[in-house]
Motif scaffolding. Sequence first.
Motif, mmCIF file in Angstrom:
data_model
loop_
_atom_site.group_PDB
_atom_site.id
_atom_site.type_symbol
_atom_site.label_atom_id
_atom_site.label_comp_id
_atom_site.label_asym_id
_atom_site.label_seq_id
_atom_site.Cartn_x
_atom_site.Cartn_y
_atom_site.Cartn_z
ATOM 1 N N GLU A 100 0.830 -1.203 0.000
ATOM 2 C CA GLU A 100 0.000 0.000 0.000
ATOM 3 C C GLU A 100 0.864 1.254 0.000
ATOM 4 O O GLU A 100 1.781 1.389 0.818
ATOM 5 C CB GLU A 100 -0.912 0.032 1.228
ATOM 6 N N LEU A 101 0.554 2.169 -0.909
ATOM 7 C CA LEU A 101 1.109 3.519 -0.851
ATOM 8 C C LEU A 101 0.095 4.427 -0.183
ATOM 9 O O LEU A 101 -1.053 4.517 -0.621
ATOM 10 C CB LEU A 101 1.414 4.064 -2.239
ATOM 11 N N SER A 102 0.485 5.073 0.897
ATOM 12 C CA SER A 102 -0.299 6.152 1.493
ATOM 13 C C SER A 102 0.385 7.448 1.109
ATOM 14 O O SER A 102 1.470 7.761 1.619
ATOM 15 C CB SER A 102 -0.365 6.005 3.023
ATOM 16 N N GLY A 103 -0.227 8.160 0.186
ATOM 17 C CA GLY A 103 0.444 9.294 -0.422
ATOM 18 C C GLY A 103 0.557 10.495 0.493
ATOM 19 O O GLY A 103 -0.143 10.622 1.503
ATOM 20 N N ALA A 104 1.440 11.394 0.134
ATOM 21 C CA ALA A 104 1.613 12.651 0.843
ATOM 22 C C ALA A 104 0.380 13.530 0.647
ATOM 23 O O ALA A 104 -0.345 13.394 -0.343
ATOM 24 C CB ALA A 104 2.856 13.371 0.323
ATOM 25 N N PRO A 105 0.109 14.448 1.572
ATOM 26 C CA PRO A 105 -0.988 15.401 1.379
ATOM 27 C C PRO A 105 -0.595 16.440 0.331
ATOM 28 O O PRO A 105 0.330 17.227 0.542
ATOM 29 C CB PRO A 105 -1.167 16.024 2.765
ATOM 30 N N LEU A 106 -1.278 16.435 -0.794
ATOM 31 C CA LEU A 106 -0.906 17.244 -1.953
ATOM 32 C C LEU A 106 -2.032 18.199 -2.343
ATOM 33 O O LEU A 106 -3.193 17.988 -2.004
ATOM 34 C CB LEU A 106 -0.548 16.330 -3.131
ATOM 35 N N GLU A 107 -1.687 19.236 -3.086
ATOM 36 C CA GLU A 107 -2.654 20.288 -3.399
ATOM 37 C C GLU A 107 -3.593 19.931 -4.541
ATOM 38 O O GLU A 107 -4.734 20.384 -4.574
ATOM 39 C CB GLU A 107 -1.917 21.589 -3.753
ATOM 40 N N SER A 108 -3.128 19.144 -5.497
ATOM 41 C CA SER A 108 -3.923 18.911 -6.700
ATOM 42 C C SER A 108 -3.891 17.447 -7.100
ATOM 43 O O SER A 108 -3.003 16.687 -6.695
ATOM 44 C CB SER A 108 -3.394 19.765 -7.857
ATOM 45 N N ILE A 109 -4.849 17.081 -7.939
ATOM 46 C CA ILE A 109 -4.863 15.720 -8.468
ATOM 47 C C ILE A 109 -3.727 15.542 -9.468
ATOM 48 O O ILE A 109 -3.213 14.432 -9.633
ATOM 49 C CB ILE A 109 -6.227 15.403 -9.095
ATOM 50 N N HIS A 110 -3.302 16.608 -10.127
ATOM 51 C CA HIS A 110 -2.110 16.518 -10.973
ATOM 52 C C HIS A 110 -0.938 15.977 -10.160
ATOM 53 O O HIS A 110 -0.215 15.070 -10.588
ATOM 54 C CB HIS A 110 -1.737 17.899 -11.532
ATOM 55 N N GLN A 111 -0.749 16.541 -8.967
ATOM 56 C CA GLN A 111 0.371 16.129 -8.126
ATOM 57 C C GLN A 111 0.190 14.714 -7.604
ATOM 58 O O GLN A 111 1.131 13.916 -7.594
ATOM 59 C CB GLN A 111 0.513 17.106 -6.955
ATOM 60 N N THR A 112 -1.028 14.390 -7.164
ATOM 61 C CA THR A 112 -1.226 13.049 -6.612
ATOM 62 C C THR A 112 -1.104 11.990 -7.696
ATOM 63 O O THR A 112 -0.625 10.884 -7.448
ATOM 64 C CB THR A 112 -2.573 12.950 -5.857
ATOM 65 N N CYS A 113 -1.481 12.321 -8.933
ATOM 66 C CA CYS A 113 -1.322 11.356 -10.017
ATOM 67 C C CYS A 113 0.154 11.193 -10.380
ATOM 68 O O CYS A 113 0.605 10.083 -10.685
ATOM 69 C CB CYS A 113 -2.135 11.792 -11.231
ATOM 70 N N ASP A 114 0.911 12.279 -10.344
ATOM 71 C CA ASP A 114 2.362 12.160 -10.548
ATOM 72 C C ASP A 114 2.969 11.248 -9.481
ATOM 73 O O ASP A 114 3.860 10.438 -9.773
ATOM 74 C CB ASP A 114 3.024 13.537 -10.479
ATOM 75 N N GLU A 115 2.495 11.397 -8.244
ATOM 76 C CA GLU A 115 2.997 10.572 -7.148
ATOM 77 C C GLU A 115 2.676 9.099 -7.386
ATOM 78 O O GLU A 115 3.538 8.221 -7.205
ATOM 79 C CB GLU A 115 2.370 11.045 -5.844
#
Length: 457
Positions: A100-115
């Motif tokens: 499981e990846l628990s992603g960082a708190p990010l500002e945009s879906i662009h950023q979360t998709c890059d992650e």
Amino acid sequence: MSIPQQGGGPIERFEQLAEYIESGCKPKDDWRIGTEHEKFGYCKDTLKPLPYDGPRSIKAMLEGLRDRFGWTPVYEQDNIIGLTFPDGSNVSLEPGGQLELSGAPLESIHQTCDEVNEHLREVQTVAEEIGARFIGLGAAPIWRHEDMPMMPKGRYRLMTDYMGKVGTHGTQMMYRTCTVQVNLDFASEADMVQKMRVALSLQPVATALFANSPFFEGKVNGHKSWRSRIWRSLDDARTGMLPFFFEDGMGFQRYVDYVLDVPMYFVYRDGKYINALGQSFRDFLKGELPALPGEKPTLSDWADHLTTVFPEARVKKYIEMRGADGGPWRRLCALPALWVGLLYDQTALDAAWDLAKGWDAETREALRVAASVDGLQGEAAGIKLLDLAREVVAIAEDGLKARAMPGASGMIPNEVHFLDALKESVASGMAPADELLEKYYGEWDGDLSRVYAEYSY
């Protein structure tokens, strides 16, 4: 599932329990997006699940990610059981080795998709070196319980023993399901309540759109989302649609009262999980917990206990959307797009609530069941899930347009394109489960092993 929490010091006042959750309130400018997704690892040649230890294993995956990409290891009793990164993201293990990846708190879906993309590229790199692959599905399509390893985490040993006493599907959930979820912020108590009411009401839409588990133990199981079916027979004390959220007077304290009535699993002390199965956090507050007589809890204990309730949407210092099956790469970005579009623009949030505010608890539960069984073809109380999904996706699109969050280059004006996979589903009436079944009865000619080659990351 969560790694041990770091919630704070001693609980000296009962009010601290609600204040802990309330401390998550943030102004809109500080709202962030945290995406979590799980995936099954397997041996490339045998198609069997990865064991914990050995040259081709979950341990080798974690060590490879550590050594190749700079992750910091997390240990329990000298076993590597997770990874952390300075940006706040972490990698953890589900009981059967689901990564499981628990992603960082990010500002945009662009950023979360890059992650998400970067994480999956890292996983691919390490997996290829050791002869492993990973696949995103809501439930393991072929493996049986006896095929599954158990990760060396004390929490899971306790839970495995307990699950058989409170329901019929608990170990299936633990060892053979995967999800994708998004974690979102709230501004105030009232904002939390409105968002949770929308989240709970429309979680069946997410279940239907992301339904991706029509197979189990090598057979067609009669459900588009077997993962959702599993949650309905797991543990009534800590799962479900939380009908009390729709009552007058709902707020942080009412949620605290609910969580306090959920039996405990454990207390974490000095790197070990202490068995507190079935015991009461209310007794713990009085220093009367049988597992730790005379000792009172800390806020870290409360934070841990909050992770042991599993409703369709969950409150901690943020809200977790928990209704979707794990799935293909592009849908890992579609799930946060759906919920951000619905919840992070007030006009969209109000429109979403207008869809659902007339439903009673029976209707919400009937939609949950219909989504599990029939996916987008489901219907309950005269509501067709496909029609409802079409309206919900349109509201989410309007919400993302209103957010007007551009990509890094500025060439992409908003986040709407992340909904494309869902727009295709409502246009065709087909979720991933429908595509899988079409292949199974068609070109695969009943050979379910072909799912690995065609649907792995």
